[in-house]
Design an enzyme around this catalytic site. Structure first.
Site, PDB file in Angstrom:
ATOM      1  CG  ASN A   1      33.750  43.363  36.322  1.00  0.00           C
ATOM      2  OD1 ASN A   1      32.753  43.423  37.053  1.00  0.00           O
ATOM      3  ND2 ASN A   1      33.709  42.824  35.104  1.00  0.00           N
ATOM      4  CD1 TRP A   2      34.979  44.228  42.788  1.00  0.00           C
ATOM      5  CD2 TRP A   2      33.422  44.353  44.403  1.00  0.00           C
ATOM      6  NE1 TRP A   2      35.485  45.007  43.793  1.00  0.00           N
ATOM      7  CE2 TRP A   2      34.551  45.105  44.802  1.00  0.00           C
ATOM      8  CE3 TRP A   2      32.316  44.302  45.257  1.00  0.00           C
ATOM      9  CZ2 TRP A   2      34.609  45.789  46.018  1.00  0.00           C
ATOM     10  CZ3 TRP A   2      32.368  44.984  46.460  1.00  0.00           C
ATOM     11  CH2 TRP A   2      33.504  45.717  46.840  1.00  0.00           C
ATOM     12  CE  LYS A   3      34.406  39.252  35.482  1.00  0.00           C
ATOM     13  NZ  LYS A   3      34.904  38.208  34.593  1.00  0.00           N
TER      14      LYS A   3
ATOM     15  CG  HIS B   1      32.566  42.346  30.887  1.00  0.00           C
ATOM     16  ND1 HIS B   1      32.410  40.982  30.802  1.00  0.00           N
ATOM     17  CD2 HIS B   1      33.711  42.565  31.586  1.00  0.00           C
ATOM     18  CE1 HIS B   1      33.433  40.406  31.440  1.00  0.00           C
ATOM     19  NE2 HIS B   1      34.222  41.343  31.924  1.00  0.00           N
TER      20      HIS B   1
ATOM     21  CD  GLU C   1      31.911  37.839  32.582  1.00  0.00           C
ATOM     22  OE1 GLU C   1      31.459  38.589  33.454  1.00  0.00           O
ATOM     23  OE2 GLU C   1      33.057  37.335  32.651  1.00  0.00           O
TER      24      GLU C   1
ATOM     25  CD  GLU D   1      37.879  42.508  30.608  1.00  0.00           C
ATOM     26  OE1 GLU D   1      38.521  42.438  31.658  1.00  0.00           O
ATOM     27  OE2 GLU D   1      36.656  42.336  30.544  1.00  0.00           O
TER      28      GLU D   1
ATOM     29  N   GLY E   1      38.715  34.621  33.544  1.00  0.00           N
ATOM     30  CA  GLY E   1      38.303  33.636  34.536  1.00  0.00           C
ATOM     31  C   GLY E   1      38.874  32.249  34.292  1.00  0.00           C
TER      32      GLY E   1
ATOM     33  CB  SER F   1      43.718  35.177  34.159  1.00  0.00           C
ATOM     34  OG  SER F   1      42.583  34.367  33.883  1.00  0.00           O
TER      35      SER F   1
ATOM     36  N   GLY G   1      39.112  40.877  37.432  1.00  0.00           N
ATOM     37  CA  GLY G   1      37.911  40.207  37.926  1.00  0.00           C
ATOM     38  C   GLY G   1      38.190  39.528  39.255  1.00  0.00           C
ATOM     39  N   GLY G   2      38.494  38.237  39.205  1.00  0.00           N
ATOM     40  CA  GLY G   2      38.648  37.426  40.423  1.00  0.00           C
ATOM     41  C   GLY G   2      39.584  38.025  41.458  1.00  0.00           C
TER      42      GLY G   2
HETATM   43  P1  13P Z   1      39.241  37.673  35.578  1.00  0.00           P
HETATM   44  O1  13P Z   1      40.300  38.618  36.103  1.00  0.00           O
HETATM   45  O2  13P Z   1      38.515  36.948  36.664  1.00  0.00           O
HETATM   46  O3  13P Z   1      39.774  36.788  34.505  1.00  0.00           O
HETATM   47  O4  13P Z   1      38.106  38.597  34.889  1.00  0.00           O
HETATM   48  C1  13P Z   1      38.496  39.555  33.986  1.00  0.00           C
HETATM   49  C2  13P Z   1      37.322  40.398  33.655  1.00  0.00           C
HETATM   50  O5  13P Z   1      36.400  39.964  33.000  1.00  0.00           O
HETATM   51  C3  13P Z   1      37.298  41.775  34.183  1.00  0.00           C
HETATM   52  O6  13P Z   1      36.265  42.515  33.615  1.00  0.00           O
END
Ligand code: 13P
Length: 254
Positions: free
Chosen positions: A10-12, A95, A97, A166, A172, A212, A233-234
């Site tokens: 997930n590149w956000k 998600h 977010e 999640e 993050g 993470s 994510g990251g």
């Molecule tokens: P991180 O891996 O950056 O913590 O993000 C997780 C995430 O929200 C994937 O959808």
């Protein structure tokens, strides 16, 4: 029951067009044809067409990060599942977010899930508790409500359906859930799915962990019996780390 592991990136809201195209090209080179794991990348919406073009004919799938349930009309700024269906095969729904930054409700998440499934796409149905909810012992209640409201009128649950667990406190933050906490909570999620749809459907349901996840902890997380994948994510923003995660997932589950 063998469940095909699934890793999502997930590149956000990250990467401009050139770095996005470079990353897609690098991932095609490093991951195309990888055995034993389903790999999906979810770039920002404007790059979905590029992703579909660059990854066409490869084993890497493309997913959207969000969707709107109405098929068309006066909904400025929204993207319908009908439009996405021609470009992607996967959609992240619910998600944290979306829930916490954009105040999306469990009922809205349900409408999105119904629409995505109705068009034959695979959702990543994301659920997770806040830190204060875990600390006050409410994790299971919170997850149960998110899951059961999300599942309203979804009958049956397609085989291989993906739930992404999640924990919001792990996203993050670098605070990865321990493999024990992630395993226990994914097992609790499977039990909730079993209560709603029966044991067979729950056994076939794939449950990802997200928060993470990185190249160092991927193998350990993936070796837990109820963790069938990762939503990253990251660490999905660099070809090297995302490739290492996918390879660790494939190795951990053989
Ligand atoms: P991180 O891996 O950056 O913590 O993000 C997780 C995430 O929200 C994937 O959808």
């Amino acid at each position: 029951m063998a469940r095909t592991p699934i890793i999502g990136g997930n590149w956000k809201l990250n990467l401009g067009r050139t770095p996005a195209r470079d990353l897609l090209t690098a991932l095609r080179a490093s991951l195309d044809g990888i055995a034993g794991v389903e790999v999906v990348v979810c770039p920002p919406a404007p790059w979905l067409g590029d992703a579909a073009d660059i990854l066409r004919g490869s084993s890497i799938g493309v997913g959207a990060q969000n969707v709107y349930w109405q098929p068309q009309g006066a909904f400025t700024g929204e993207v319908s599942a009908a439009l996405l269906a021609g470009v992607v095969d996967y959609v992240i729904v619910g998600h944290s977010e979306r829930r916490h930054v954009f105040h999306e409700t469990a009922e809205e998440t349900n409408k999105k899930l119904q629409t995505v499934l109705g068009l034959g796409m695979q959702p990543f149905f994301a659920v997770g508790e806040l830190r204060e909810e875990r600390e006050s012992g409410r994790t299971n209640d919170v997850l149960k409500r998110q899951l059961l409201v999300g599942f309203t009128d979804i009958e049956p649950l397609p085989e291989g359906f993906v739930v992404a667990y999640e924990p919001v406190w792990a996203i993050g933050t670098g605070l990865t859930a321990t493999p024990e906490i992630a395993q226990q909570t994914c097992a609790d999620i499977r039990a909730i799915v079993a209560g709603r749809y029966g044991e067979a459907t729950a056994e076939a349901c794939r449950i990802q962990y997200g928060g993470s996840a990185n190249a160092e902890n991927a193998g350990n997380l993936m070796s837990q019996p109820d963790i069938d994948g990762l939503l990253v994510g990251g660490a999905a923003l660099q070809a090297e780390s995302f490739t290492a995660i996918c390879k660790a997932a494939a190795a951990a589950t053989v």
